[in-house]
Structure formats: structure tokens, C-alpha cells
Design a protein around this motif. Sequence first.
Motif, PDB file in Angstrom:
ATOM      1  N   GLN A 475       0.818  -1.209   0.000  1.00 23.19           N
ATOM      2  CA  GLN A 475       0.000   0.000   0.000  1.00 23.19           C
ATOM      3  C   GLN A 475       0.855   1.263   0.000  1.00 23.19           C
ATOM      4  OE1 GLN A 475      -3.250  -0.640  -0.286  1.00 23.19           O
ATOM      5  NE2 GLN A 475      -3.708   1.522  -0.644  1.00 23.19           N
ATOM      6  N   SER A 503      -8.825  -0.471  -3.507  1.00 21.83           N
ATOM      7  CA  SER A 503      -8.434  -1.438  -2.481  1.00 21.83           C
ATOM      8  C   SER A 503      -7.793  -2.657  -3.130  1.00 21.83           C
ATOM      9  CB  SER A 503      -9.660  -1.862  -1.662  1.00 21.83           C
ATOM     10  OG  SER A 503     -10.291  -0.745  -1.090  1.00 21.83           O
ATOM     11  N   ARG A 514     -13.504  -3.384  -7.881  1.00 19.55           N
ATOM     12  CA  ARG A 514     -12.526  -2.461  -7.300  1.00 19.55           C
ATOM     13  C   ARG A 514     -12.300  -1.264  -8.227  1.00 19.55           C
ATOM     14  NH1 ARG A 514     -13.461  -5.488  -3.644  1.00 19.55           N
ATOM     15  NH2 ARG A 514     -11.952  -6.438  -2.193  1.00 19.55           N
ATOM     16  N   ASP A 535      -7.032   7.778  -1.645  1.00 16.78           N
ATOM     17  CA  ASP A 535      -6.788   6.375  -1.277  1.00 16.78           C
ATOM     18  C   ASP A 535      -8.047   5.835  -0.620  1.00 16.78           C
ATOM     19  OD1 ASP A 535      -5.879   3.926  -0.531  1.00 16.78           O
ATOM     20  OD2 ASP A 535      -4.033   4.644   0.426  1.00 16.78           O
ATOM     21  N   GLU A 537      -8.438   3.354   1.106  1.00 20.68           N
ATOM     22  CA  GLU A 537      -8.187   2.854   2.451  1.00 20.68           C
ATOM     23  C   GLU A 537      -8.322   3.953   3.493  1.00 20.68           C
ATOM     24  OE1 GLU A 537      -7.784  -0.188   3.222  1.00 20.68           O
ATOM     25  OE2 GLU A 537      -7.589  -1.050   1.221  1.00 20.68           O
ATOM     26  N   SER A 538      -8.117   5.219   3.104  1.00 19.20           N
ATOM     27  CA  SER A 538      -8.202   6.347   4.038  1.00 19.20           C
ATOM     28  C   SER A 538      -9.197   7.380   3.531  1.00 19.20           C
ATOM     29  CB  SER A 538      -6.827   6.982   4.225  1.00 19.20           C
ATOM     30  OG  SER A 538      -6.299   7.396   2.973  1.00 19.20           O
TER      31      SER A 538
END
Length: 765
Positions: A475, A503, A514, A535, A537-538
Amino acid sequence: MFRSKRFRDNWILILIISSIPGLIFGGVIYWLGGERLENELLQMHNKQIQLRASNIDEQFSYLETSVMHWSFDPNFSYSLANISLSRDFEIARNITQTIANMKGANPLAIEAELFLEGAAPVRFHPQYEALTDAVQIEGYRKLLAYDKQVFWSQHTSESGSPNDNSLSFMIKIPESNENHYGVIAVRMDTPKVAKLLQTLAPYDGGNTFLLEENGDQLLSSSGKVPASQLDEAIKREVLASKTKSGSFLFNWNQSTYTVSFGTMSRIGTDWTYVSASPISAITKPVVFISQLVLTLSIGMLLLAFVLSWLASRRIYSPIAQLVSLLTGKTAIAALGKEHNDDFKIIEKEWLHLTRESTTLQNKLEQQLPHLKEGFLLQLVQGYLYSYSEQALLERMRNFGWSVDHRQYAVLYIQLTGFENLEGRFSSGDEGLVTFVAANITKELASSRFEQAEVMNFHDLSVGLLIIVPEETEQQEAIRTFSQELTQGIHHMLNMYVSVTIGSLTSSVVHVPSRFEEAMQASGRRRFESRNQIIDLESLDEYDKENNEIHYPFALEREIIQAIRTGQMEETKQLIRAFSEELLERGAKVIDIQQGMLQLLGSILHAIRLTGMDPNRIFKSANLYEQLMQLGEPQKMIAWFHDKVVYPFMQELESRSDVQVKRTVETAMIYLQNNYMKEISLDSCADYAGTNTVALSKAFKQVSGKNFIDYLTELRIEKAKELLRDTDMKINDIAEKTGYQPSYFNRIFKKQESITPSQYRELNRN
């Protein structure tokens, strides 16, 4: 093999021998059997019609005989004319019972009644009742005046009129005397009779009806009144035949009907029954048999074709197997005159296949990158959803990827600021810019990752699929690469780059979802002139940085007013200001798009209020879809001007008088500057230099609203702004917008369905 003369001659000979008997047999059966069977079915149909018509005739005859029998009942004697039925209850009860029995004895009858003439006309229906309705009495007296003693008529008990559509059987009483003082009427159950007539036309699409001697239609199996055009056409054909019975074929609307007709002798008259059935329904078995015979014949021909081909192959197999091994049908067809020499075929095809193999190998090596890119585009766009995980992995192995124990990451890269490249690139060069960005992405990704494939979408966007080992943490490496990529493209092209990192997934079947998530998340990038990395993820932290977007309602109203009054340049400037106000607080793409979509909806609504049809003005174009495709504020502003405002202005100029628009514009400006004062239509008309009637009509024509509604809406909108953006007291706001405080509360609640204080609290919360 087929091009060989020896093989072809053997095959044709065997095919002719095996096919001729089957073709002769099928043709004879189809010609003789089909035609004869069709004639037999038509004759059988006509006989069935005659038998069923005879059955219906017997049922009507039974009804006539039964009713005539009841008419001789002692209760209907000569003395009935002189008896006071209102006092002699026993005789009235017997008559009522007789009438009820008469109705019950006839299955086709729905009711029976008795009318008695006298000083006080009465009716049994089946109960005794004295008649007072002059229309009903006159209807029954017309029946008594009829020149026949027993007859059929159209009559109902509700009106007594002989002109109703219900068919009834009439008998005057007493039957043996010319001085008739009453009439018995038995009314038929029309639905039952219609079902009975349906037995003469049992097929879908057919119909049966009865005709009187004068040609009028009595009843129809369809129950339709008046008669259909088909019934009328058939009736004219039957009456023109001048015969009492017969059958014929009748063409109507590209359909053929078989029509049978005959005569039913009724008491006092003759009826003609007519039955029409589509010939296709009658001859359906014949059609099926004919199709079956034809199908079997074709099947036999195909079987002969296959068997002859197999037999020929068997005869010619030694050389054919060798030729087929080296060549194939297309290669043999290309040999021209030498196709009769099998050995030359073998020699030439061997050389040809050698050259072809070398050429194909070279082409495959050249096209492999394009094939891989095409496969990836199909994968990320979801076109390979029906493939399993193993099938996709196998295809990727065939393309040269290492996919065992791997995980996948997708990146969606967007370029913005194309308008800033004016001078270096022109409109239409987006594909060229995207090609350069894709090459930069490919070069940087290849230097950092073992396997990375770029997808060029040719619309200032690029996709990237990264395949990395499953056991490593990637990542942070992907994020570092994204930063290098944005800086590299910005340095080379002077454009801003936003990278959306999807992701990670260890399953290739999840790659499309995705990628779709990354594309959707790209809409959350800010409309700012800087590079951005999103991102997934965040993503929550990224969203928290965003400020609440303020929608400029006041500018929206000014835009709509400018459009209504035909101010094109001012409208363009207001739309630009509208866009800039949306961008003031770091708005995201999705926020800007939603704001511009709401503005588009308001403009279309305002156009409808002027009485114009947006679908006609914009030629049924999907404006919402076009607007959603734009990702740059400048493009949105230009699109609004070219695709929305300009077409409407042209239509407005062709339909509205310029002076009328100027008058309304003057009045609107006056209202906006003086809405806090006491304003009337008279004062506004004086200011605009016109009269109240003309101003009211012009106001409605241009703005789509009347004068008072526009003023009320203007004042309420100003009040809402003060409630949202200031801490002024509600009474002060009322005076500021030209209302008394008590009236202000009522008019505000009527317009917004909530009170001013509730509106302020709701917006602040």
C-alpha cells in the motif's frame, strides 16, 4: 476433399440416387393428401353448422310451444277482462304463480310478464302492479296493436318499448278472440342465447348472428351492439345471394372466412342464421400435416445429403485423409486449376502452411500488447463477469502474466486543466494528451513494479492494473508511486493529476468492482488546481477535510430571471459566478456536478413555466447525461451557454415580442429594488409605462407567473436569506420584506409549510 473431381462425382451421384424417391414421395403426399383433407374438413364443418343450427331451432321451437301452451291456461280466460284484480287476490296470486312457472319452464327465458288493458292497466312482472307510467302503457298498447297474434319482438319490462334490444316472444290473450285485452311477453336471456349462438362458430375469431326477414340483426354471439364491420359485410353478401341457405368463402382484411347460412322458421316470421369462421382455424390440422410432411421431406433430403457425403468420404478416404491433414477446405479452394491433382495440392499446401506459420507467429508477437490491453479493458469494465476465477487466471497466464499467489491493485488517473494548455494543444487533442500520460504512467510503473499494465481510455483518464506478490505489503509503495506519477505528468504536460487508489484484492474476479469503486471515488476529488491522491483505504479522513457546500439560491434566481428576459450575456456571467461560488469552499467534483445539475433542473422548470416544451427546444437530448460527462468548470459554463441558454434564447426571440420582454424586465427590476415597500400592480405599471391589464398579461407570458405570485416569491426568498444568514428578529425581517408581522407568519407558512422560526432552526441545525 470436395474440390477433388473424383470425390465430387461420387458424392453427387449418391446424393441424386438417395434424394429423388424422398422428394417424389413428399411432393405427392403434400399435393394430394393436403388438398383433399382440407376439402373434407370444410365439408364436415358445414355439416356441423347445419346440425347445431337445427339444435338451436329446436330450442326456440320448444320455447314457442311451451309459451303457447301456457297461454291457454284457464287463468287467462275471457273473464279476466272483467275481474277487479285489486280485489280478487286469489286470481292475482294464481296468475303470478303461472307467470313464474312459465319463466322457469324455459331455460332461455330470463323473465315473463303479463300486461292487461282496461280502465286501469296492470302488469304482472311476475307480481301484480298497477301501471301509471304513460310511456310504459303506450309501449304495451303498441304490442296489442300489432297485426299478428303471436310474434317475436324486441321488448323489455323496464320501458315496454318495442325498440329495445332484448328479444321477446309475444302472445296476445285471449288467443281465440280478436278482442285482445292483454299480452304475454317472455324475454330471452341475451347472454345465454349469445352462448348458444357461439356453438355455430366455435373457433377464435368467428362470429354468429341472427337476421330478421327485413335484414335487421336480432342477436350476435359476440353480444356487440351495433354490429361489427365484418358482420355488416357478411350480411350484405348473404342478402345479395337471394337464397335461403348455402355457404361461401369471404375475404376480409387479408383473412378468409367460411360462411354458412340458413333459415329458421319461427311463428309469424323467418330468421336467417349466419355463421362465419376463419378458414385458418378449420384447416389448422391440414396446415400442421402439410408442414409435417414438408419437414419430413426436408429432413429426408438432409439425411440423404449427410449419408451421401459420408459414403463418398468412405470411398475416397485414403487420399482425402492425407490432403485434409495438410491443407483444409479454404486452402484447396485457393489452388485454382490444380485442384484435380491431389499430389500437387499436398506439395503446395505444405509450402503454404510453412510460410503461413511464420507470418502468424510474427503477427502474434506484434499484436500481443494490443490483445493484452483489450483483455484488460474488458476485465475492468465488467464484460467478463461470466468467467470464473480459474478461467480468468488461465487467460492471463496465456497472455504471459504471472498470477499465482498474487494480489491486484487498480488505479484510476484523471487529468485536469486541459484548457490551460491553449497554444500547445487545441480542442480535440484530448486523445493525444491521454496517450502521452499513458506512456509516462507505463514507464514509471515498469520501473517500480514487476507487473503493471496501463489502460488508455482516450478521454483524459488512464487506468492502471498492478500485480504484486501476495505476501508483501504494497500500500505504501503504491502511494509513493502515485505521488511520483502526479509530479511527473504535471512536470511534462503542465496538467494537474488526480490518482484514485483502489483497495487491494487477491481475486481477479473482484478487479472490476474495485475499479468501479475507484472511478466513483474519483468524483470526490476537489475542484482545485493541484495534484490530488485519493486512497480508498483512508477515504473517511479525506471526506472529513471537506467543508459544507453552500448552494447559491440567489444567483439561481437571477440566472432564471435573466434567461426569461432574454439577457444572454448577463446569463453567461451569472452562470460563471454561480460556478465560482460553488468552488469557493473547496468543493468536490460530485458536489459541483450536483449543484450544476440542480441549476439545470431549475432552468428547465422555468422554461416549462413559460409554456415552452424543453424536449422540442433541445431536440429530446438528454441534457443531464451530457452535463455529467463534463469534469471542468469552464467546460460546464460553455456547455450551459451553447447547449441550454442559446437555444432557448433563439426560441424566445422567435416567440416573444421584444418590447413585452423589456417591459417585464423593467417591472422585475423595480420589484427587486422596492420589494420592502408597499407595491401594487398599478404602481408597477405606472413605473413600467404601461397599463395594469397589459402588464399582468405580459408578466404571465414572460415569467410563467402572475404579478402577485412573483412578488410573494421574491419577498419570501429574501426573508429566507435573512433567516438563514442573520440573527434579525422575525418581526424586523417581516418589515424588511414588506409585510406586517402577523401576516408575514401566515404567508410564510403557506408558502413553505413551516413557520419562520421553524425554518431558521431547521437550517441552522
